[in-house]
Motif scaffolding. Sequence first.
Motif, PDB file in Angstrom:
ATOM      1  N   MET A   1       0.830  -1.177  -0.029  1.00  0.00           N
ATOM      2  CA  MET A   1      -0.016  -0.088  -0.019  1.00  0.00           C
ATOM      3  C   MET A   1       1.116   1.147  -0.035  1.00  0.00           C
ATOM      4  O   MET A   1       0.586   2.359  -0.577  1.00  0.00           O
ATOM      5  CB  MET A   1      -0.873  -0.202   1.184  1.00  0.00           C
ATOM      6  N   ALA A   2       1.946   1.042   0.693  1.00  0.00           N
ATOM      7  CA  ALA A   2       2.923   2.193   0.493  1.00  0.00           C
ATOM      8  C   ALA A   2       3.469   2.667  -0.677  1.00  0.00           C
ATOM      9  O   ALA A   2       3.620   3.883  -0.858  1.00  0.00           O
ATOM     10  CB  ALA A   2       3.963   2.123   1.916  1.00  0.00           C
TER      11      ALA A   2
ATOM     12  N   TYR B   1       0.879   4.288  -2.849  1.00  0.00           N
ATOM     13  CA  TYR B   1       0.773   5.986  -2.272  1.00  0.00           C
ATOM     14  C   TYR B   1       2.080   6.605  -2.517  1.00  0.00           C
ATOM     15  O   TYR B   1       1.757   7.734  -3.151  1.00  0.00           O
ATOM     16  CB  TYR B   1       0.559   6.091  -0.600  1.00  0.00           C
ATOM     17  N   GLY B   2       3.090   6.097  -2.739  1.00  0.00           N
ATOM     18  CA  GLY B   2       4.166   6.853  -3.081  1.00  0.00           C
ATOM     19  C   GLY B   2       4.167   6.989  -4.734  1.00  0.00           C
ATOM     20  O   GLY B   2       4.768   8.171  -5.016  1.00  0.00           O
TER      21      GLY B   2
ATOM     22  N   ILE C   1       1.621   7.387  -6.492  1.00  0.00           N
ATOM     23  CA  ILE C   1       0.505   8.566  -6.735  1.00  0.00           C
ATOM     24  C   ILE C   1       0.989   9.680  -6.415  1.00  0.00           C
ATOM     25  O   ILE C   1       0.971  10.682  -6.991  1.00  0.00           O
ATOM     26  CB  ILE C   1      -0.795   8.021  -5.909  1.00  0.00           C
ATOM     27  N   LYS C   2       1.744   9.796  -5.320  1.00  0.00           N
ATOM     28  CA  LYS C   2       2.290  11.195  -4.671  1.00  0.00           C
ATOM     29  C   LYS C   2       3.494  11.932  -5.766  1.00  0.00           C
ATOM     30  O   LYS C   2       3.436  12.814  -6.052  1.00  0.00           O
ATOM     31  CB  LYS C   2       2.908  10.917  -3.224  1.00  0.00           C
TER      32      LYS C   2
END
Length: 382
Positions: free
Chosen positions: A1-2, A5-6, A8-9
């Motif tokens: 998940m991290a 998120y990374g 996407i960010k």
Amino acid sequence: MASVYGIIKRTYLGMRPPIVSPLPDSKPLKFGILGAAAIAPNALLTPAKSHPEAVVVAVAARSKAKGDEYARKHGIAKVYGGPAGYQEMLDDPEIDVIYNPLPNGLHFEWTMKALAAGKHVLLEKPAANTAEEIRQMFELAERKNLVLLEAFHYRFHPAVQRVKAIIDSGELGPLKSMQTSLAFHLGYFKPGDIRFDYSLGGGSLMDMGCYNISAMRFFAGGDPTSVLSATHELDSPQVDRQTSATLVFPGGVTGTTFCDFGMPPYLKLIPRLPRLGAVIECEGGRIAMMNYVMPTMYHSITVTPQKGKRRVEKVYTFPTLGEPWWSTYRYQLEAFVNKVKGRTPQAWIAKEDSIANLAAIESIYAKTGLGSRPKSGFIPTL
């Protein structure tokens, strides 16, 4: 998940970076773009928004209407259009730097003209159709004390430099072989794309292969001494859709490259996944890098020693430089501005590097029998 998120960010911030104000004690370099090029937003326009010493002020286009539309879309103040538009932009005393993303076959003419006009040049790769043309461009830049950089943006990213550092550390012993791949599925490039135009320097080896050759030379720390084998598949006469080659480097190290504009689907139905990797074999283990070309979005560096524990590294910043969302182009822009400003860049692509890369490409084309891409008909008057 991290990891998701990374991704996407980094992608979001890379596409919409924080806009910074000019530095109070350093005049920003003013860039002009030759041609309303599709690559320019990623390669220059977006990175410049987060750089306090770079601003894009002009674009030149053969079509005034196209130039106006491009300028409106990207917030560019000046437009030069029509048959004389390119030269008119070069003659603008306000502009410090020319970004040249024109088709390969036009690089030599318009880079020479930009340098003659006293402009620094950020030049898309490959720098020209022949090594001799590249040599002439750099010689003119040196005579006029101007900065010329071939835009191999991937080389400025910390992930790629980390791979090089692992090789040079000796952790895995001497280098034995390398493999680099850059290929996309059939249909990724549409019919009529300039990449398929021989007169403009088309071919997969010129477009994708130039990255692969550059990466192998970088990792090996030297230039190939011979071409062991080379094969191709044609899109049209003299234009390679796909090229495979094996080169020999000093010390008997071999390097194999594969590039393809359009890999056919599995079973004529299932599209193939892109190939964007590099594999380095050493006497004491292996390094595999996924996505060496655009590592900001996502990459992995898998180090597998023959004796020891396998590990995976991901590197998005240098200890004192960069943000995780900085693209390869943003790191490249940082280096370019530093060079023009008289500061030492974190990394650089030197004249000899650019000349040697095209020389290697020409040697592969000679081996396949296709021959070098056409020399420019432009004759400099300097």
